[in-house]
Design an enzyme around this catalytic site. Structure first.
Site, PDB file in Angstrom:
ATOM      1  N   LYS A 277       0.853  -1.189   0.000  1.00  0.00           N
ATOM      2  CA  LYS A 277       0.000   0.000   0.000  1.00  0.00           C
ATOM      3  C   LYS A 277       0.889   1.239   0.000  1.00  0.00           C
ATOM      4  O   LYS A 277       1.924   1.273   0.688  1.00  0.00           O
ATOM      5  CB  LYS A 277      -0.878  -0.044   1.258  1.00  0.00           C
TER       6      LYS A 277
ATOM      7  N   SER B  69      -9.573   1.572   3.236  1.00  0.00           N
ATOM      8  CA  SER B  69      -8.713   2.322   2.350  1.00  0.00           C
ATOM      9  C   SER B  69      -7.675   1.468   1.611  1.00  0.00           C
ATOM     10  O   SER B  69      -7.081   1.953   0.644  1.00  0.00           O
ATOM     11  CB  SER B  69      -7.996   3.404   3.155  1.00  0.00           C
TER      12      SER B  69
ATOM     13  N   SER C 235      -9.663  -0.814   7.407  1.00  0.00           N
ATOM     14  CA  SER C 235      -9.079  -0.584   6.075  1.00  0.00           C
ATOM     15  C   SER C 235      -8.364  -1.774   5.459  1.00  0.00           C
ATOM     16  O   SER C 235      -7.993  -1.720   4.288  1.00  0.00           O
ATOM     17  CB  SER C 235      -8.122   0.605   6.117  1.00  0.00           C
TER      18      SER C 235
END
Lengths: 92, 483
Positions: free
Chosen positions: B76, B151, B175
């Site tokens: 990420k 996210s 997330s």
């Protein structure tokens, strides 16, 4: 509760547009009204939790890091720098 | 070949039936094939990945072994990678090149991993749909008109679409678990303090945790063995022994107690098909010898409000560092220091980030601190106690991850409160600091549904045991997105 978007924008150092101010005031009204539901709970005598693991201070010897950023001058990351110094607009 | 799990790929590499270069090339071929549709990545590190794969092959040829040797992974884009951009999907960090590696990245390198690239996310990890990315939205491989969740939606979509073998994400309020549920992959949020946050761009420091998104629970165990442990560079990482999580894969679940929190099925407006899939998942676990007991988490309905006070308060503080001076974006429009700050932040942050900074600033401001922030911290204590009580009566709690399957792009974008409520079942685990995992347990409207398992502090092993047994008995995790 009185939500003052002008004051919040100053504290948060955000130059909001008039449009954003209106929308955020609106949305904050909805969100804060939802948050009000916490007042249904009696929290007298409840200790606040800042951190789940209940950590205490962690100390180390004041010595240079094992692996310093050897070849990297952090000032070079700045969007405006000159002769090894950060450049900023005038303060006074 | 790109569809392999870590376990499968490692076996092929060990037996020399496959080279890391071949595997990495297959993964990039897959990226070339589907990335236009999915848009999971912010940037790819193709050349470096192939070098790392060659190095891995040399090490394998020399008889070396390491848990991730030669395995292509994605990160990420809020995990710092030395010499590469780490943008947090924000304009304010768009050109930022990390000067050092996060601890987890160093650990992945030591374990021999190949890094494919950095995945898309909601800006500063604030969002539940990946639509708050400065770069572009990411699409759900199971339905390209659907969000992948957020996210860590880039990481979950990349794993689901086989654009990497596994990925790391971060979880502040769900997330990792919510995008894992939406994309039909396995996602584990470790106990707060289990994994070092050094080099993780901070959103809410008392809640953030890095964790794996994988195709199987067994792969999550492998990654946890690599990334977990005390780190002197993160004073909040816990000095707790790191077990060998792969041993938890061998254990049986017979006699373990499974807590069913009744509130999770009566609060939050759960979709009937999602509820059905989750209930069937629970029955599967019972049929394997787990004993279901009803438990109560009475403060569930207060978790979203508590979370948004605490997370936004911490975010408003953490994000004050973006001032246009030391790194990141700086405005062109300024004639004094204060309006340089104000314009830089106005131009550099997206709408959701500004909303949370304003909310966080408000709840911490003079006159409102006690009524909001302190109140939120006290309710956090009540939520934490709920879990202590419930986990005193059972070993693992089973619950839904999300009230509904992946929603359509744009569907919740204009209503921030509705978007926040999408996280109702996941955020309590962050407030309590406990480990929690999402595993695929069925489908609703043709889209994947996740089953959430939550455990005691530092007992990821029980989640891995239960999750792995579930995946041995079911095939939901092997279903392929129609790409």
């Amino acid at each position: 509760m009185s939500f003052d978007i002008e004051h919040m924008a100053v504290l948060a150092r955000l130059k909001l547009t008039p449009d954003e101010k209106e929308r955020l005031t609106d949305q904050m009204g909805t969100i804060l009204a939802y948050i009000e539901k916490l007042n249904e709970l009696n929290t007298d005598g409840v200790e606040p939790t800042a951190h789940v693991l209940g950590l205490s201070n962690v100390f180390r010897d004041d010595e240079p890091a094992e692996k310093p950023l050897a070849d990297h001058n952090p000032i070079s990351d700045s969007p405006a720098h000159n002769k090894g110094h950060y450049e900023v607009p005038k303060i006074l | 070949m790109h569809r392999s799990t870590i376990t499968q790929a490692r076996e092929l590499l060990r037996q020399k039936k496959l080279s890391s270069v071949q595997l990495t090339e297959a993964v990039f071929a897959r990226v070339d094939q589907v990335e236009d549709k999915v848009k999971a990545f912010v940037h790819l590190t193709r050349e470096k990945a192939l070098q790392q794969a060659q190095n891995a092959d040399t090490r394998i040829a020399a008889g070396e072994d390491a848990p991730l040797l030669g395995i292509p992974l994605a990160l990420k884009d809020l995990i710092c990678t030395e010499g590469h951009r780490t943008t947090c999907s924000s304009k304010i960090l768009d050109q930022f090149v990390s000067p050092y590696n996060a601890t987890v990245v160093e650990k992945l390198h030591q374990a021999g991993a190949v890094i494919v690239g950095k995945t898309n996310m909601d800006e500063f990890a604030m969002g539940s749909s990946n639509e708050n990315s400065y770069h572009h939205p990411t699409m759900n491989p199971w339905g390209l008109d659907r969000v992948p969740g957020g996210s860590s939606g880039g990481s979950s979509a990349a794993v689901s679409a086989h654009e990497c073998v596994a990925a790391l994400g971060s979880d502040t309020g769900g997330s990792i678990r919510q995008p894992a549920a939406f994309c039909g992959v396995t996602g584990l949020k470790p106990t707060y303090g289990r994994v070092s946050r050094f080099g993780l761009v901070a959103f809410a420091s008392s809640l953030d945790q890095i964790g794996p998104l994988t195709k199987t629970v067994a792969d999550a165990a492998t990654l946890m063995n690599v990334i977990g442990g005390k780190d002197p560079r993160d004073s909040t990482s816990a000095d707790v022994p790191l077990p060998d999580f792969t041993q938890a894969l061998q254990k049986d679940v017979k006699g373990m107690k499974l807590g069913i929190p009744k509130e999770y099925f009566s609060t939050g407006g759960i979709n009937p098909d999602v509820e059905k899939a989750v209930q069937e998942g629970i029955r599967t676990l019972e049929s394997m010898g787990m004993q279901a007991v009803e438990v109560s988490l009475p403060h569930l309905d207060y978790a979203v409000a508590t979370y948004y006070i605490i997370a936004c308060a911490e975010a408003s503080t953490n994000l004050s560092r973006y001032d246009g001076v030391k790194y990141g974006y700086r405005t062109e429009k300024s004639d004094n220091l204060v309006n340089m700050y104000e314009n830089t932040r106005e131009e550099g942050f997206g709408e959701e980030v500004k909303r949370r900074i304003i909310l966080g600033t408000f709840v911490l401001s003079s006159g409102y601190y006690d009524a909001y922030y302190l109140k939120g911290q006290k309710v956090r204590t009540l939520i934490k106690q709920d879990f202590e009580n419930a986990l005193g009566q059972c070993d693992v709690i089973a619950a839904p991850v999300t009230p509904y399957p992946a929603f359509k792009l744009g569907e919740k974008l204009d209503d921030p409160l509705q978007m926040y409520l999408a996280d109702i079942y996941t955020i309590s685990a962050n407030l309590a600091g406990i480990p929690a995992m999402s595993i695929p347990c069925g489908f609703a409207e043709g889209l994947p549904v996740g089953l959430q398992l939550m455990g005691r502090h530092f007992d990821e092993a029980s989640l891995i045991t239960v999750g792995h047994k579930f995946q041995q008995a079911t095939d939901f995790h092997t279903k392929q997105a129609p790409l």
